[in-house]
Motif scaffolding. Structure first.
Motif, short mmCIF file in Angstrom:
data_model
loop_
_atom_site.label_atom_id
_atom_site.label_comp_id
_atom_site.label_asym_id
_atom_site.label_seq_id
_atom_site.Cartn_x
_atom_site.Cartn_y
_atom_site.Cartn_z
N SER A 148 21.90 -93.49 -8.00
CA SER A 148 21.89 -93.96 -9.38
C SER A 148 22.09 -92.82 -10.39
CB SER A 148 20.57 -94.68 -9.69
OG SER A 148 19.51 -93.75 -9.84
N VAL A 149 22.01 -91.57 -9.91
CA VAL A 149 22.16 -90.43 -10.80
C VAL A 149 23.64 -90.21 -11.10
CG1 VAL A 149 21.80 -87.93 -11.02
CG2 VAL A 149 20.03 -89.36 -9.96
N THR A 160 17.64 -83.69 -11.42
CA THR A 160 17.48 -85.08 -11.82
C THR A 160 17.19 -85.97 -10.61
OG1 THR A 160 18.95 -84.75 -13.71
CG2 THR A 160 18.59 -87.03 -13.00
N LYS A 211 9.40 -89.88 -8.84
CA LYS A 211 8.81 -90.98 -9.62
C LYS A 211 8.85 -92.29 -8.82
CE LYS A 211 9.71 -89.12 -14.18
NZ LYS A 211 10.61 -89.10 -15.33
N ALA A 212 9.93 -92.50 -8.09
CA ALA A 212 10.10 -93.75 -7.34
C ALA A 212 9.28 -93.78 -6.06
CB ALA A 212 11.57 -93.97 -7.01
N SER A 240 13.58 -85.36 -9.56
CA SER A 240 12.63 -85.96 -10.50
C SER A 240 12.56 -87.48 -10.34
CB SER A 240 13.05 -85.60 -11.93
OG SER A 240 12.25 -86.25 -12.87
N LYS A 241 13.73 -88.11 -10.24
CA LYS A 241 13.75 -89.58 -10.12
C LYS A 241 13.18 -90.05 -8.79
CE LYS A 241 17.30 -90.91 -13.38
NZ LYS A 241 18.40 -91.85 -13.59
N VAL A 243 17.95 -94.46 -5.30
CA VAL A 243 17.60 -93.67 -6.49
C VAL A 243 18.58 -92.52 -6.66
CG1 VAL A 243 15.85 -92.18 -7.52
CG2 VAL A 243 15.17 -94.34 -6.46
#
Length: 107
Positions: free
Chosen positions: A34-35, A77, A84-85, A80-81, A31
């Motif tokens: 991926s940012v 970011t 969520k994951a 946050s990601k 994750v």
């Protein structure tokens, strides 16, 4: 007796801290990578605090030439990601680092 052993093992994990599984750590890394702007994840520390709350520290390598505000936005970011994951993440800390080979540091 078997119940007591399970309880003791669980308490030991609470007191000492239990590492997150390899799968959870790999998911966090995926994750974060991926940012946009993240060149890599240099290190991760992820462990349980309490019964099911994860604490993670990520060392990330970013592309060059970002302003401080951009670095903060990338860090936010990532947080946050990842939250969520991996819903049981209680706290995540993102540290921006440069790999030693790019700094010219020799061991």
């Amino acid at each position: 007796m078997a119940g007591a052993i399970v309880i003791i093992a669980d308490i030991h994990g609470l007191i000492v801290g239990r590492s997150a599984s390899v799968e959870v750590q790999e998911n966090i890394i995926k994750v974060a990578k991926s940012v946009e702007g993240v060149r890599g994840v240099l290190d991760i520390y992820a462990f349980y605090v309490g019964s099911n709350r994860l604490f993670a520290v990520l060392e990330v390598h970013l592309s060059d030439d970002f302003t401080t505000n951009q670095v903060e936005k990338i860090s936010d970011t990532i947080k946050s990601k990842v939250k969520k994951a991996v819903p049981n993440i209680h706290r995540i800390q993102v540290e921006v680092e440069t790999p030693e080979d790019e700094l010219g540091i020799r061991k």
